[in-house]
Design a protein around this motif. Structure first.
Motif, PDB file in Angstrom:
ATOM      1  N   ASP A 255       0.169  -1.132  13.388  1.00  0.00           N
ATOM      2  CA  ASP A 255       0.530  -0.152  12.366  1.00  0.00           C
ATOM      3  C   ASP A 255       1.984  -0.445  12.026  1.00  0.00           C
ATOM      4  OD1 ASP A 255       1.320   1.992  10.857  1.00  0.00           O
ATOM      5  OD2 ASP A 255       0.869   3.522  12.358  1.00  0.00           O
ATOM      6  N   LEU A 256       2.205  -1.018  10.870  1.00  0.00           N
ATOM      7  CA  LEU A 256       3.538  -1.481  10.498  1.00  0.00           C
ATOM      8  C   LEU A 256       4.334  -0.423   9.740  1.00  0.00           C
ATOM      9  CD1 LEU A 256       2.640  -5.130   9.421  1.00  0.00           C
ATOM     10  CD2 LEU A 256       2.957  -4.166  11.717  1.00  0.00           C
ATOM     11  N   ASN A 257       3.701   0.684   9.390  1.00  0.00           N
ATOM     12  CA  ASN A 257       4.351   1.725   8.594  1.00  0.00           C
ATOM     13  C   ASN A 257       4.944   1.181   7.302  1.00  0.00           C
ATOM     14  OD1 ASN A 257       4.151   4.460   9.727  1.00  0.00           O
ATOM     15  ND2 ASN A 257       5.059   3.542  11.554  1.00  0.00           N
ATOM     16  N   ASP A 258       4.468   0.040   6.903  1.00  0.00           N
ATOM     17  CA  ASP A 258       4.812  -0.586   5.628  1.00  0.00           C
ATOM     18  C   ASP A 258       3.559  -1.222   5.057  1.00  0.00           C
ATOM     19  OD1 ASP A 258       7.419  -0.114   4.826  1.00  0.00           O
ATOM     20  OD2 ASP A 258       8.261  -1.839   5.878  1.00  0.00           O
ATOM     21  N   GLY A 259       3.559  -1.397   3.751  1.00  0.00           N
ATOM     22  CA  GLY A 259       2.449  -2.059   3.105  1.00  0.00           C
ATOM     23  C   GLY A 259       2.601  -3.567   3.157  1.00  0.00           C
ATOM     24  N   THR A 260       1.589  -4.243   2.667  1.00  0.00           N
ATOM     25  CA  THR A 260       1.579  -5.709   2.694  1.00  0.00           C
ATOM     26  C   THR A 260       2.642  -6.312   1.782  1.00  0.00           C
ATOM     27  OG1 THR A 260      -0.065  -5.768   0.914  1.00  0.00           O
ATOM     28  CG2 THR A 260      -0.898  -5.714   3.173  1.00  0.00           C
ATOM     29  N   TYR A 261       3.185  -5.517   0.878  1.00  0.00           N
ATOM     30  CA  TYR A 261       4.126  -5.965  -0.142  1.00  0.00           C
ATOM     31  C   TYR A 261       5.582  -5.704   0.240  1.00  0.00           C
ATOM     32  CZ  TYR A 261       3.471  -1.001  -0.710  1.00  0.00           C
ATOM     33  OH  TYR A 261       3.349   0.336  -0.434  1.00  0.00           O
ATOM     34  N   ASN A 262       5.823  -4.954   1.323  1.00  0.00           N
ATOM     35  CA  ASN A 262       7.184  -4.561   1.687  1.00  0.00           C
ATOM     36  C   ASN A 262       7.980  -5.725   2.278  1.00  0.00           C
ATOM     37  OD1 ASN A 262       5.750  -1.500   2.223  1.00  0.00           O
ATOM     38  ND2 ASN A 262       7.715  -1.578   1.158  1.00  0.00           N
TER      39      ASN A 262
ATOM     40  N   ARG B 111       8.526   6.152   8.670  1.00  0.00           N
ATOM     41  CA  ARG B 111       9.255   6.377   7.421  1.00  0.00           C
ATOM     42  C   ARG B 111       9.971   7.717   7.410  1.00  0.00           C
ATOM     43  NH1 ARG B 111       6.038   3.830   2.264  1.00  0.00           N
ATOM     44  NH2 ARG B 111       5.940   1.684   3.069  1.00  0.00           N
ATOM     45  N   SER B 112      10.117   8.319   8.554  1.00  0.00           N
ATOM     46  CA  SER B 112      10.790   9.606   8.643  1.00  0.00           C
ATOM     47  C   SER B 112      12.204   9.503   8.086  1.00  0.00           C
ATOM     48  CB  SER B 112      10.848  10.052  10.107  1.00  0.00           C
ATOM     49  OG  SER B 112      11.543  11.269  10.230  1.00  0.00           O
ATOM     50  N   GLY B 113      12.581  10.492   7.263  1.00  0.00           N
ATOM     51  CA  GLY B 113      13.893  10.470   6.627  1.00  0.00           C
ATOM     52  C   GLY B 113      13.901   9.772   5.285  1.00  0.00           C
TER      53      GLY B 113
ATOM     54  N   TYR C 121      -0.822   8.137   2.595  1.00  0.00           N
ATOM     55  CA  TYR C 121       0.535   8.588   2.896  1.00  0.00           C
ATOM     56  C   TYR C 121       1.071   9.323   1.681  1.00  0.00           C
ATOM     57  CZ  TYR C 121       5.419   8.281   4.469  1.00  0.00           C
ATOM     58  OH  TYR C 121       6.702   8.557   4.864  1.00  0.00           O
ATOM     59  N   ARG C 122       1.241  10.645   1.835  1.00  0.00           N
ATOM     60  CA  ARG C 122       1.717  11.473   0.727  1.00  0.00           C
ATOM     61  C   ARG C 122       0.885  11.261  -0.526  1.00  0.00           C
ATOM     62  NH1 ARG C 122       8.206  10.850   2.146  1.00  0.00           N
ATOM     63  NH2 ARG C 122       8.007  11.828   4.174  1.00  0.00           N
ATOM     64  N   ASP C 123      -0.424  11.402  -0.335  1.00  0.00           N
ATOM     65  CA  ASP C 123      -1.423  11.378  -1.413  1.00  0.00           C
ATOM     66  C   ASP C 123      -1.589  10.008  -2.069  1.00  0.00           C
ATOM     67  OD1 ASP C 123      -1.998  14.099  -1.097  1.00  0.00           O
ATOM     68  OD2 ASP C 123      -0.325  14.676  -2.384  1.00  0.00           O
ATOM     69  N   SER C 124      -1.123   8.970  -1.400  1.00  0.00           N
ATOM     70  CA  SER C 124      -1.296   7.620  -1.937  1.00  0.00           C
ATOM     71  C   SER C 124      -1.893   6.728  -0.858  1.00  0.00           C
ATOM     72  CB  SER C 124       0.056   7.059  -2.403  1.00  0.00           C
ATOM     73  OG  SER C 124      -0.087   5.739  -2.871  1.00  0.00           O
ATOM     74  N   GLY C 125      -2.952   6.017  -1.209  1.00  0.00           N
ATOM     75  CA  GLY C 125      -3.583   5.124  -0.250  1.00  0.00           C
ATOM     76  C   GLY C 125      -2.782   3.839  -0.080  1.00  0.00           C
ATOM     77  N   ASP C 126      -2.783   3.317   1.142  1.00  0.00           N
ATOM     78  CA  ASP C 126      -2.073   2.072   1.419  1.00  0.00           C
ATOM     79  C   ASP C 126      -2.689   1.435   2.662  1.00  0.00           C
ATOM     80  OD1 ASP C 126      -0.218  -0.017   1.324  1.00  0.00           O
ATOM     81  OD2 ASP C 126       1.439   1.341   0.851  1.00  0.00           O
ATOM     82  N   ILE C 127      -2.282   0.217   2.948  1.00  0.00           N
ATOM     83  CA  ILE C 127      -2.728  -0.462   4.159  1.00  0.00           C
ATOM     84  C   ILE C 127      -1.499  -0.726   5.019  1.00  0.00           C
ATOM     85  CG2 ILE C 127      -3.866  -2.477   5.146  1.00  0.00           C
ATOM     86  CD1 ILE C 127      -5.523  -2.749   2.671  1.00  0.00           C
ATOM     87  N   PHE C 128      -1.230   0.204   5.941  1.00  0.00           N
ATOM     88  CA  PHE C 128      -0.163   0.010   6.919  1.00  0.00           C
ATOM     89  C   PHE C 128      -0.698  -0.744   8.143  1.00  0.00           C
ATOM     90  CE2 PHE C 128       2.720   3.895   5.771  1.00  0.00           C
ATOM     91  CZ  PHE C 128       2.920   3.358   4.517  1.00  0.00           C
ATOM     92  N   ASP C 129      -1.998  -0.649   8.375  1.00  0.00           N
ATOM     93  CA  ASP C 129      -2.639  -1.284   9.522  1.00  0.00           C
ATOM     94  C   ASP C 129      -3.095  -2.680   9.103  1.00  0.00           C
ATOM     95  OD1 ASP C 129      -2.993   1.331  11.303  1.00  0.00           O
ATOM     96  OD2 ASP C 129      -3.554   1.799   9.232  1.00  0.00           O
ATOM     97  N   GLN C 130      -2.533  -3.691   9.738  1.00  0.00           N
ATOM     98  CA  GLN C 130      -2.777  -5.062   9.288  1.00  0.00           C
ATOM     99  C   GLN C 130      -2.988  -5.990  10.482  1.00  0.00           C
ATOM    100  OE1 GLN C 130       0.407  -6.116   6.385  1.00  0.00           O
ATOM    101  NE2 GLN C 130       0.783  -3.909   6.314  1.00  0.00           N
TER     102      GLN C 130
END
Length: 367
Positions: free
Chosen positions: A249-256, A210-212, A294-303
């Motif tokens: 590691d998708l660098n995205d959540g399950t909802y993206n 998610r750089s940038g 990620y930036r103080d918010s929990g998420d599931i990028f690893d799926q």
């Protein structure tokens, strides 16, 4: 029938599937994915690894490297284990590895050497020199083919780039762009083989960062999702009944969009049509679980997701059972600003990773 001394566990069929209250025996295999977070050796290679050398920014010495291997192997030997399941994972997909050599060092570690892991790995074009790989227990899985599929994507109009924050500038996973605006990132690894005599296909992913900014980098991950879908479709052309496991590691959540539209992953098994994809981690995310912060918010990028062919109710062949996130207390930061986060590498401590590993179980009834 001779039952292999691995993962034959006695379950109560009622508690597992909610049907007849009768005891049945099942062979169980754990499938795991773990972002190793900068598993670099101390050798200077032509892949921009200067930060991870003894004289580099991280002061990455042999002792630190050995401690990193100790920590990772400690986790790997325990993922998915419990009072019933004693075995280490049969499959371990991994990301953020520098080369095959670090995996060879890892599988030789005393904590897991007895599990006799084989390695599938290709060097990727990622400019940081980090790749994906697959470890597998040789006694249970016999690979028949493996291939790396490149993700070829390009940066758009640079004038549209979002203003970077200071955190973006310090991002360890900066997106590298060539003179022709190609973004060099990790390949998708596809491994096909036989698990206890039954064919399975495993895809290991590490999608662009998610750089940038999330918004501007999202098209890269959406492209990765579409490519992964194409890979699955190509497998189905060869075998319409193929069993496919997609992890990473998708660098995205399950909802993206990359997951929901690119892959077409579904929340509920009942929504999955033939050739479709079921994502058990979507409900886990809705329930407030996280594999990273990620930036103080929990998420599931690893799926880890499975094909429709792995969510049948006929357990005469291997089927998906359930999923989990492995986040034991020893892997968690206990103090300071990052209390509750994964315990990662710092100036004062060699941790585990900035991600928690994830896993699923595959089960098959023993007649």
């Amino acid at each position: 029938m001779k039952i292999k001394n691995l993962a034959v566990i006695l379950f109560v069929f009622y508690s597992m599937l909610g049907v007849n209250a009768q005891q049945k025996k099942y062979i169980v295999h754990t499938v795991a994915f773990y972002n190793f977070e900068n598993l670099f050796d101390t050798i200077n290679n032509p892949n921009f690894d200067e930060e991870w050398l003894p004289e580099g920014l991280q002061r990455w010495t042999s002792n630190k490297y050995k401690q990193k291997l100790e920590n990772l192997s400690k986790v790997l030997m325990q993922i998915g284990t419990n009072d019933q399941q004693k075995e280490a994972p049969t499959f371990i997909g991994c990301s953020e590895i520098e080369n095959r050599g670090v995996l060879e060092d890892l599988v030789k570690h005393p904590n897991i050497v007895k599990d006799d892991y084989g390695i599938v790995h290709f060097d990727s074009p990622d400019k940081r020199g980090i790749d994906v790989g697959l470890l597998y227990q040789k006694k249970y899985f016999k690979p028949t083919s493996f291939i790396n599929i490149p993700l070829i994507i390009y940066r758009g109009n640079n004038n549209e780039k979002e203003k970077e924050t200071e955190e973006d500038k310090a991002d360890k996973d900066k997106i590298e762009v060539s003179k022709d605006n190609r973004v060099y990132t990790r390949d998708i690894l596809l491994v096909t083989g036989f698990l206890d005599g039954e064919e399975v296909n495993i895809m290991v992913n590490h999608w662009p960062s998610r750089s940038g900014g999330e918004k501007k980098s999202s098209p890269f991950r959406e492209a990765a999702g579409r490519l992964a879908r194409k890979v699955m479709d190509s497998v189905y052309k060869v075998n319409p009944k193929a069993k496919i496991i997609l992890m990473g590691d998708l660098n995205d959540g399950t909802y993206n969009k990359s997951v929901k539209e690119g892959l077409g992953a579904k929340l509920k098994k009942s929504e999955v049509k033939p050739f479709g994809v079921y994502n058990p981690f979507e409900q886990m995310a809705k329930d407030g679980n996280a594999s990273l912060f990620y930036r103080d918010s929990g998420d599931i990028f690893d799926q880890i997701m499975v094909s429709e062919t792995l969510i049948k109710t006929d357990f005469s062949t291997f089927q998906y059972w359930k999923a989990g996130i492995y986040n034991k207390p020893f892997m968690i930061e206990k103090f300071g600003r990052y209390a509750g986060y994964p315990l990662r590498h710092s100036e004062n401590e060699i941790g585990y990773s900035d991600h928690f590993p994830v896993y699923i179980y595959l089960i098959k009834e023993v007649k």
